[in-house]
Design an enzyme around this catalytic site. Structure first.
Site, PDB file in Angstrom:
ATOM      1  N   GLU A 190      13.062  22.684  27.693  1.00 50.28           N
ATOM      2  CA  GLU A 190      12.621  22.418  29.077  1.00 50.28           C
ATOM      3  C   GLU A 190      13.836  22.216  29.964  1.00 50.28           C
ATOM      4  OE1 GLU A 190       9.831  22.150  30.734  1.00 50.28           O
ATOM      5  OE2 GLU A 190       8.206  21.881  29.279  1.00 50.28           O
ATOM      6  N   ARG A 221       5.082   9.331  29.332  1.00 52.69           N
ATOM      7  CA  ARG A 221       6.508   9.632  29.457  1.00 52.69           C
ATOM      8  C   ARG A 221       6.701  10.523  30.673  1.00 52.69           C
ATOM      9  NH1 ARG A 221       7.470  15.024  28.370  1.00 52.69           N
ATOM     10  NH2 ARG A 221       6.373  16.025  26.627  1.00 52.69           N
ATOM     11  N   ASN A 228       7.880  13.850  32.516  1.00 52.40           N
ATOM     12  CA  ASN A 228       7.911  15.250  32.125  1.00 52.40           C
ATOM     13  C   ASN A 228       8.805  15.995  33.122  1.00 52.40           C
ATOM     14  OD1 ASN A 228       7.114  17.265  30.302  1.00 52.40           O
ATOM     15  ND2 ASN A 228       5.535  17.989  31.701  1.00 52.40           N
ATOM     16  N   GLU A 230      -1.594  13.730  25.698  1.00 56.78           N
ATOM     17  CA  GLU A 230      -2.150  14.852  26.469  1.00 56.78           C
ATOM     18  C   GLU A 230      -3.675  14.779  26.609  1.00 56.78           C
ATOM     19  OE1 GLU A 230      -0.433  18.582  25.191  1.00 56.78           O
ATOM     20  OE2 GLU A 230       1.582  17.747  25.168  1.00 56.78           O
ATOM     21  N   ASN A 268       3.521  19.025  35.749  1.00 54.25           N
ATOM     22  CA  ASN A 268       4.592  20.005  35.602  1.00 54.25           C
ATOM     23  C   ASN A 268       5.020  20.513  36.968  1.00 54.25           C
ATOM     24  OD1 ASN A 268       5.748  20.651  32.966  1.00 54.25           O
ATOM     25  ND2 ASN A 268       3.596  20.901  32.351  1.00 54.25           N
ATOM     26  N   ASP A 279       2.922  25.916  33.366  1.00 54.01           N
ATOM     27  CA  ASP A 279       3.961  24.927  33.050  1.00 54.01           C
ATOM     28  C   ASP A 279       4.982  24.934  34.192  1.00 54.01           C
ATOM     29  OD1 ASP A 279       5.892  23.308  31.725  1.00 54.01           O
ATOM     30  OD2 ASP A 279       4.972  23.787  29.815  1.00 54.01           O
TER      31      ASP A 279
END
Ligand code: BGC
Ligand code: CA
Length: 297
Positions: free
Chosen positions: A23, A106, A108, A127, A154, A204
């Site tokens: 990522e 957390r 992202n 999730e 995202n 994403d």
């Protein structure tokens, strides 16, 4: 055959580093380096294009998003909130954690808006629960919560004029467009930019190019789609791996597209998985990016 399929462009694998969850691709024009992370593997990767070598730097906590800091170095979104990151040593200096009371979440993805605020979202690590929010860290290090109640945040990416924030509400397969004022105030209500079909995976990471078109990585959909500003697909690039997580333009002329990917995820055992799952691909797509704004501190 997909409409406007550009899947025949040559793809190059950068550095052969396989991430569990690659990522946060970020081009640093100051050092001509591409950075990315393996969130779950707690590693920062640095690819110096001058030497063509990749350096891996271990991290003490999960880091999921990066931006350039005006004073030098990087600012990061981490499992434990916002932090300064020394890319040479991997050392983190924590700034503030707006979700210290939410251990199941957390951070992202994240990116700087056109005024140099660092905007990053959180997610439920499992999730399942819509416990994620979008936060804006300003140059004075104050934090605002902009929106929330998403399972997985995202993006964002910002339009060329800075007045639209594109955001992937991944779990619902929707890319949203928020009216955005980087200088002040809360966001207005978002409109639907695009909803992905079930067989296209989940939206994403998103990235804006020099023409104001939006590149979206498809988690579980094995492709990148470039959308025009009205949300219509302009072209598709299929990739040999399923989980495509993000993209960033880089290189001295911002004409190389770097694409991060992930492994197959929790509990998936399948010998047919492409061995390139988790690598970074590089492609020349004939379009340039724009310089990423630096965090205003
Ligand atoms: C997250 C992953 C998640 C995926 C789903 C990524 O940005 O880091 O944990 O599975 O999005 O879209
Ligand atoms: Ca992501």
């Amino acid at each position: 055959m997909l409409k406007n399929d550009h899947s025949d462009i040559p793809l190059r694998v950068v550095g052969e580093c396989r991430a569990q969850l690659g990522e946060a691709a970020l081009w640093d024009y100051r050092t001509e380096t591409l950075f990315w992370v393996d969130i779950l593997g707690k590693t920062l990767f640095a690819y110096a294009t001058s030497s063509s070598s990749v350096i891996s730097v271990p991290l003490a906590v999960q880091v999921s998003a990066l931006a350039l800091r005006r004073k030098g170095g990087l600012v990061a979104a981490t499992r434990d909130g916002f932090a300064w990151l020394d890319a040479g040593t991997g050392e983190l200096e924590f700034i503030t954690d707006p979700e210290a009371d939410r251990p199941g979440n957390r951070f992202n993805d994240g990116a700087c808006d056109r005024n140099g605020n660092f905007v990053a979202g959180t997610m439920d690590d499992g999730e399942q629960t819509p416990s994620g929010s979008i936060y804006r860290l300003a140059g004075d290090l104050s934090v605002d919560r902009l929106a929330g109640d998403y399972v997985i945040c995202n993006g964002p990416a910002f339009s060329l004029d800075g007045q639209t924030m594109y955001f992937s509400d991944s779990a619902s397969r929707r890319i949203l467009a928020f009216p955005y004022d980087p200088a002040s105030g809360p966001l207005g209500r978002p409109t639907l930019f695009r909803k992905l079909a079930d067989d296209e995976g989940y939206p994403d990471g998103v990235t804006i190019d020099e023409e104001g078109f939006l590149w979206c990585a498809h988690w579980g959909g094995g492709r990148l789609t470039r959308f025009d500003p009205a949300g219509r697909p302009e072209r598709t690039i299929r990739l040999p791996v399923r989980n495509v997580t993000n993209s960033a333009f880089g290189g001295p002329d911002l004409d190389r597209l770097f694409i991060t990917t992930a492994g197959e995820g929790r509990g998936v055992e399948n010998s047919n998985i492409d061995p390139r799952s988790g690598v970074v691909f590089e492609a020349n797509v004939g379009i340039r990016g724009i310089p990423e704004p630096e965090f205003a501190n």
